[in-house]
Design a protein around this motif. Structure first.
Motif, PDB file in Angstrom:
ATOM      1  N   LEU A   7       0.603  -1.219   0.216  1.00  0.00           N
ATOM      2  CA  LEU A   7      -0.038   0.158  -0.084  1.00  0.00           C
ATOM      3  C   LEU A   7       0.954   0.846   0.067  1.00  0.00           C
ATOM      4  CD1 LEU A   7      -2.679  -0.537   2.835  1.00  0.00           C
ATOM      5  CD2 LEU A   7      -2.747  -0.701   0.117  1.00  0.00           C
ATOM      6  N   ASP A   8       0.070   2.813  -0.428  1.00  0.00           N
ATOM      7  CA  ASP A   8       1.033   3.144  -0.581  1.00  0.00           C
ATOM      8  C   ASP A   8       0.396   4.913  -1.064  1.00  0.00           C
ATOM      9  OD1 ASP A   8       0.452   3.706  -3.119  1.00  0.00           O
ATOM     10  OD2 ASP A   8       2.782   2.899  -4.061  1.00  0.00           O
ATOM     11  N   ALA A   9       0.351   6.021  -1.852  1.00  0.00           N
ATOM     12  CA  ALA A   9      -0.245   7.022  -1.585  1.00  0.00           C
ATOM     13  C   ALA A   9      -0.763   6.947  -2.961  1.00  0.00           C
ATOM     14  CB  ALA A   9       1.064   8.096  -1.951  1.00  0.00           C
ATOM     15  N   TYR A  10      -0.524   5.824  -3.826  1.00  0.00           N
ATOM     16  CA  TYR A  10      -1.509   5.819  -4.954  1.00  0.00           C
ATOM     17  C   TYR A  10      -2.476   4.753  -4.791  1.00  0.00           C
ATOM     18  CZ  TYR A  10       2.558   8.599  -6.875  1.00  0.00           C
ATOM     19  OH  TYR A  10       3.453   9.685  -6.471  1.00  0.00           O
ATOM     20  N   SER A  11      -2.200   4.206  -3.516  1.00  0.00           N
ATOM     21  CA  SER A  11      -3.726   2.769  -3.635  1.00  0.00           C
ATOM     22  C   SER A  11      -4.683   3.696  -3.858  1.00  0.00           C
ATOM     23  CB  SER A  11      -3.344   2.311  -2.358  1.00  0.00           C
ATOM     24  OG  SER A  11      -2.075   1.138  -2.666  1.00  0.00           O
ATOM     25  N   THR A  12      -5.932   2.724  -4.321  1.00  0.00           N
ATOM     26  CA  THR A  12      -7.305   2.716  -4.309  1.00  0.00           C
ATOM     27  C   THR A  12      -7.714   3.028  -2.717  1.00  0.00           C
ATOM     28  OG1 THR A  12      -7.850   0.330  -4.224  1.00  0.00           O
ATOM     29  CG2 THR A  12      -7.426   1.357  -6.592  1.00  0.00           C
ATOM     30  N   PRO A  13      -8.787   3.668  -2.237  1.00  0.00           N
ATOM     31  CA  PRO A  13      -9.094   4.190  -1.248  1.00  0.00           C
ATOM     32  C   PRO A  13      -9.640   2.410  -0.511  1.00  0.00           C
ATOM     33  CG  PRO A  13      -9.831   5.553  -1.845  1.00  0.00           C
ATOM     34  CD  PRO A  13      -9.060   5.024  -3.273  1.00  0.00           C
ATOM     35  N   LEU A  14     -10.119   1.561  -1.257  1.00  0.00           N
ATOM     36  CA  LEU A  14     -10.432   0.303  -1.682  1.00  0.00           C
ATOM     37  C   LEU A  14      -9.273  -0.997  -0.907  1.00  0.00           C
ATOM     38  CD1 LEU A  14     -13.074  -1.940  -1.527  1.00  0.00           C
ATOM     39  CD2 LEU A  14     -12.778  -2.022  -3.245  1.00  0.00           C
ATOM     40  N   ALA A  15      -8.122  -0.605  -1.658  1.00  0.00           N
ATOM     41  CA  ALA A  15      -7.189  -1.554  -1.209  1.00  0.00           C
ATOM     42  C   ALA A  15      -7.238  -1.660  -0.012  1.00  0.00           C
ATOM     43  CB  ALA A  15      -6.473  -1.323  -2.366  1.00  0.00           C
ATOM     44  N   VAL A  16      -7.337  -0.103   0.244  1.00  0.00           N
ATOM     45  CA  VAL A  16      -6.482   0.110   2.208  1.00  0.00           C
ATOM     46  C   VAL A  16      -7.143  -0.234   2.599  1.00  0.00           C
ATOM     47  CG1 VAL A  16      -6.150   1.725   3.372  1.00  0.00           C
ATOM     48  CG2 VAL A  16      -5.040   2.333   1.179  1.00  0.00           C
ATOM     49  N   ARG A  17      -8.864  -0.525   2.161  1.00  0.00           N
ATOM     50  CA  ARG A  17      -9.817  -1.049   3.042  1.00  0.00           C
ATOM     51  C   ARG A  17      -9.736  -2.294   3.495  1.00  0.00           C
ATOM     52  NH1 ARG A  17     -13.210   2.577   0.633  1.00  0.00           N
ATOM     53  NH2 ARG A  17     -14.907   1.433  -0.907  1.00  0.00           N
ATOM     54  N   LEU A  18     -10.050  -3.013   2.262  1.00  0.00           N
ATOM     55  CA  LEU A  18      -9.652  -4.727   2.414  1.00  0.00           C
ATOM     56  C   LEU A  18      -7.999  -5.291   2.700  1.00  0.00           C
ATOM     57  CD1 LEU A  18      -9.865  -5.361  -1.896  1.00  0.00           C
ATOM     58  CD2 LEU A  18     -12.014  -5.410   0.109  1.00  0.00           C
ATOM     59  N   SER A  19      -6.918  -4.203   3.050  1.00  0.00           N
ATOM     60  CA  SER A  19      -5.375  -5.326   3.630  1.00  0.00           C
ATOM     61  C   SER A  19      -6.383  -4.291   5.120  1.00  0.00           C
ATOM     62  CB  SER A  19      -4.676  -4.209   3.113  1.00  0.00           C
ATOM     63  OG  SER A  19      -3.180  -4.429   4.091  1.00  0.00           O
ATOM     64  N   ALA A  20      -6.706  -3.962   5.728  1.00  0.00           N
ATOM     65  CA  ALA A  20      -7.554  -3.741   6.497  1.00  0.00           C
ATOM     66  C   ALA A  20      -8.514  -4.686   7.018  1.00  0.00           C
ATOM     67  CB  ALA A  20      -7.681  -2.457   6.763  1.00  0.00           C
ATOM     68  N   ARG A  21      -8.928  -4.382   6.231  1.00  0.00           N
ATOM     69  CA  ARG A  21     -10.167  -5.760   6.667  1.00  0.00           C
ATOM     70  C   ARG A  21      -9.698  -7.119   6.619  1.00  0.00           C
ATOM     71  NH1 ARG A  21     -14.928  -5.970   2.231  1.00  0.00           N
ATOM     72  NH2 ARG A  21     -14.353  -3.799   2.680  1.00  0.00           N
ATOM     73  N   GLU A  22      -8.678  -7.763   5.546  1.00  0.00           N
ATOM     74  CA  GLU A  22      -7.764  -9.180   6.330  1.00  0.00           C
ATOM     75  C   GLU A  22      -6.792  -9.109   7.163  1.00  0.00           C
ATOM     76  OE1 GLU A  22      -6.572  -9.196   2.215  1.00  0.00           O
ATOM     77  OE2 GLU A  22      -8.095  -9.175   0.898  1.00  0.00           O
TER      78      GLU A  22
END
Lengths: 267, 267
Positions: A7-22
């Protein structure tokens, strides 16, 4: 699919949420999915949530309400698609009788059908706008957490909640301070303009080098400290109220929304 | 028809202009025809006016251009109907070889076919907006002229003109200062936001109680001085340039336009 390290500045919001979810992302969200609104969460049983909403309405600078969920709902369309409020934040705090827990990775196990989620704007939005305008943000430059202070500025008591304002501090030269006021004024849903600048003692801050929360940052001789209403305020208010049960995000560990920062700009 | 003593805040801009034209009104225009834009005038032979316009374009905070007349024209439709630039200002200054004359009541006798009038916004517009928002304006409260100071802030040299910025000062508490910045930001054509606040020595002002122009006003211990770019700047620039021939209004004796103050507001 999304390891936290990818994850970084260019990640999508959804990618960040899914990473937290997992359970992969457990750290702070500063610098992730840049350009999208991150929000503070206050999650309360409906019986207390209605009063807390009145408190937010009366204190919009520390508590700018972006969205409120229906009781029991773990999604929130106003904030984005495919959101699980109980799992998409990297770290939560659970409050019982005014005591905050250590951080926990998810709150699905303590979820209740009467829980209402209140999403509040966050200073990351205006910090991003300041940086886009070429203004430095001292604590980011120094790799620290923003310095935050208790003040003697009273909140408006409403809905059974009250207390004093907590502020964050960012130092600027006079010309930069004027520009920072203009830029943050555009974002009333992200704490808006500062509430004070200059002499810290006028709002009850006795030592600018000893913040009550976060880290201290340097202030040069030709700079003024600027003080903004801070999202730590509602957390302190819940503790002061001895709240029976509540959930918030853990400071710095925010919910990423699908809302572009620019959508919060007044003009 | 319009004796000067019958003029007040509720007079029309035209009534103020006609009173000046007839020679009845010879005093300052502060407080007359409230709610309408008053302008600074810089009147130059076309040969110098083009360079001065470039100077204004490069220094919009002290020199916000509202209108420019055609060479020789004594009317200016952009500012209002039935305007005689050579007679409708209560008092003028004539500059010859960098020396400003005493005030004169009209300049019809020295008018030339090559004179170009440049109308610049004036702080009266934002002072009115501050007052409408409930913010006091100290020099008005104290019945004085606004305190103005030479600074070490360099202007951008252009068109053969240059020098240092002249600023006006109004004191406010921190919270009022933040609001005053927001309000004046709306009016870029009336000097806009302040250029400095706080420590006056950072812009070369050694004694806040000894202004270079106007009167001193009190600043309380819990107040900050705020400094705005000032319309005296272009007059000082003309003198510094040793201008061969020019006309301006006499400080405080402005041209009343038919433009509502609100028309200058960005939003």
């Amino acid at each position: 699919m999304s390891s936290a390290s990818s994850l970084d500045a260019y990640s999508t919001p959804l990618a960040v949420r899914l990473s937290a979810r997992e359970g992969a992302l457990t750290g702070p969200t500063a610098g992730l999915a840049n350009g999208f609104v991150q929000v503070n969460l206050v999650i309360l049983p409906e019986a207390q949530a209605n009063g807390f909403l009145r408190f937010c309405q009366a204190n919009p600078k520390p508590c700018p309400v972006l969205a409120v969920s229906e009781p029991g709902a773990r999604g929130c369309e106003a904030l984005g698609d495919d959101i699980d409020i109980a799992r998409d934040v990297p770290a939560y705090r659970i409050y019982r009788n005014g005591q905050a827990s250590d951080s926990v990775a998810e709150v699905a196990d303590v979820w209740r059908d009467d829980l209402v989620t209140i999403a509040l704007g966050c200073s990351f939005t205006f910090e991003h706008a300041l940086q886009l305008d070429g203004l430095g943000v001292r604590h980011i430059e120094q790799g620290r957490n923003v310095p935050m202070f208790n003040t003697t500025l009273p909140l408006t008591t409403a809905g059974g909640f009250g207390g004093n304002l907590v502020v964050s501090m960012r130092p600027y030269s006079a010309a930069e301070a004027i520009r920072a006021i203009q830029i943050t004024t555009r974002y009333p849903q992200a704490h808006g303009a500062p509430v004070h600048l200059g002499d810290p003692t006028l709002i009850g801050i006795t030592d600018i080098d000893s913040p009550d929360y976060g880290d201290s940052v340097s202030v040069a001789d030709d700079e003024l400290p600027l003080f903004w209403a801070c999202g730590v305020t509602p957390q302190q208010v819940l503790i002061d109220a001895g709240i029976a049960f509540a959930i918030t995000h853990s400071p710095g560990h925010m919910l990423l929304t699908d809302i572009p920062d620019s959508h919060l700009s007044l003009l």
